[in-house]
Design an enzyme around this catalytic site. Structure first.
Site, PDB file in Angstrom:
ATOM      1  N   SER A   1       0.828  -1.198   0.000  1.00 34.97           N
ATOM      2  CA  SER A   1       0.000   0.000   0.000  1.00 34.97           C
ATOM      3  C   SER A   1       0.867   1.253   0.000  1.00 34.97           C
ATOM      4  CB  SER A   1      -0.902   0.002   1.236  1.00 34.97           C
ATOM      5  OG  SER A   1      -1.657   1.191   1.298  1.00 34.97           O
TER       6      SER A   1
ATOM      7  N   CYS B   1       0.472   4.763  13.085  1.00 31.15           N
ATOM      8  CA  CYS B   1      -0.145   6.085  12.996  1.00 31.15           C
ATOM      9  C   CYS B   1      -0.242   6.713  14.382  1.00 31.15           C
ATOM     10  CB  CYS B   1      -1.549   5.975  12.407  1.00 31.15           C
ATOM     11  SG  CYS B   1      -1.575   5.303  10.745  1.00 31.15           S
TER      12      CYS B   1
ATOM     13  N   ILE C   1       7.347  -5.687   6.459  1.00 29.94           N
ATOM     14  CA  ILE C   1       7.391  -4.593   7.419  1.00 29.94           C
ATOM     15  C   ILE C   1       6.905  -3.297   6.768  1.00 29.94           C
ATOM     16  CG2 ILE C   1       9.273  -5.559   8.761  1.00 29.94           C
ATOM     17  CD1 ILE C   1      11.200  -3.651   7.260  1.00 29.94           C
TER      18      ILE C   1
ATOM     19  N   GLY D   1       9.355  -5.407   1.669  1.00 32.56           N
ATOM     20  CA  GLY D   1      10.526  -4.612   2.043  1.00 32.56           C
ATOM     21  C   GLY D   1      11.679  -4.866   1.098  1.00 32.56           C
ATOM     22  N   GLY D   2      11.805  -4.036   0.071  1.00 35.06           N
ATOM     23  CA  GLY D   2      12.947  -4.136  -0.832  1.00 35.06           C
ATOM     24  C   GLY D   2      12.892  -5.244  -1.855  1.00 35.06           C
TER      25      GLY D   2
END
Length: 304
Positions: free
Chosen positions: A21, A130, A191, A243-244
């Protein structure tokens, strides 16, 4: 033909590749480069209870092995998404949509889950990195007790599978994962970005208008792999790893660590049609090692 289908929280994904997202908008632009049906599913842009204009520019800065972003959750709001965008996505695209939501209070999260439950979204992903207004501005995702309470209250009003997205900016990611599991989460994704900063040495000021931002891209992958492995061994929930990811080999690595689904993110900025290369890599890997079912790869890490 080798089987690439994944059952995630009771939802059938034609392959294990989804998107992260915040990197994919609502899919329209990327469909011009690769049909969205090539993905098992995609996570839509993060939604908030009310529309948000996001942070001032500059809000994306390149780093040697990724990017820092401080976009600030720019989005049209959950009601616009539910009434107009999601129905259009369901009509136009043959793939699963993961609706991502971010809130300021537990009640906001619960309201959004209730609204999104009435849409055609396959899964609801809850971003817990958040500000938490009722807890002194602390991020929800850093306090295990708050995570458990939040998940429990949202789950009461969520009719779709609820996936909690974990922050890496914590002392113990497994403690937070267990708290989400105790609260009734159906799955976990990880993550989220690592907090970072880049400074202009000429002005001696941060290069992002918001001073700090979230680091993503290849630089974070080793951290993400480690955390997926740890969480896989700490809970009994299916994982979405991210992640990457830049290749099919990266996808396989995440799956070996314990992820059932793996998300492309920053890599899509560099190569919008990355999905084709990734799928070819995965199929070649399965053929090389005579793997008939991609599910057989999940959680197969053997430690030294």
């Amino acid at each position: 033909m080798a089987n690439l289908e994944i059952d995630y929280c009771g939802v059938k994904f034609r392959n294990p590749i989804v998107t992260a997202s915040g990197t994919f908008g609502f899919g329209y632009e990327y469909d011009e480069y690769a049909p969205l049906s090539e993905y098992g599913g995609f996570a839509a842009k993060g939604l908030t209870r009310q529309p948000r204009g996001g942070n001032p520019a500059p809000r994306i800065i390149e780093t040697p092995a990724g990017i820092l972003n401080s976009v600030g959750l720019q989005n049209p709001g959950v009601e616009v998404f539910s009434e107009y965008i999601m129905p259009d996505l369901a009509e136009k695209f043959d793939t699963n949509v993961i609706a991502n939501m971010s809130g300021n209070t537990i009640e906001e999260y619960a309201e959004m889950a209730e609204i999104l439950s009435e849409t055609d979204a396959a899964i609801i992903e809850m971003n817990i990195s958040c500000p938490n207004v009722k807890h002194g501005g602390m991020a929800f995702g850093t306090n295990a007790a708050v995570v458990e309470e939040l998940t429990r209250e949202v789950k009461k009003r969520c009719k779709k599978p609820l996936v909690v997205k974990l922050s890496p900016n914590v002392t113990s990611v497994t403690e937070i994962a267990r708290a989400a599991e105790a609260g009734g989460a159906d799955g976990l994704s990880l993550i989220n970005t690592l907090m970072g900063m880049k400074i202009d040495i000429n002005t001696r000021r941060p290069m992002l208008a918001n001073n700090t931002g979230g680091l993503s891209g290849p630089a974070v992958k080793p951290v993400a792999i480690r955390m997926v492995h740890e969480v896989y061994n700490a809970v009994n929930l299916p994982l979405i790893g991210m992640g990457g990811v830049m290749s099919g080999a990266d996808v396989i690595e995440f799956m070996i660590a314990g992820a059932k689904l793996v998300a492309l993110g920053t890599g899509l900025f560099a190569k919008p049609d990355l999905i084709f290369d990734v799928k070819r890599d995965i199929e070649a890997y399965m053929e090389r090692f005579k793997i008939d079912d991609i599910n057989d790869v999940v959680g197969t890490l053997e430690l030294n």
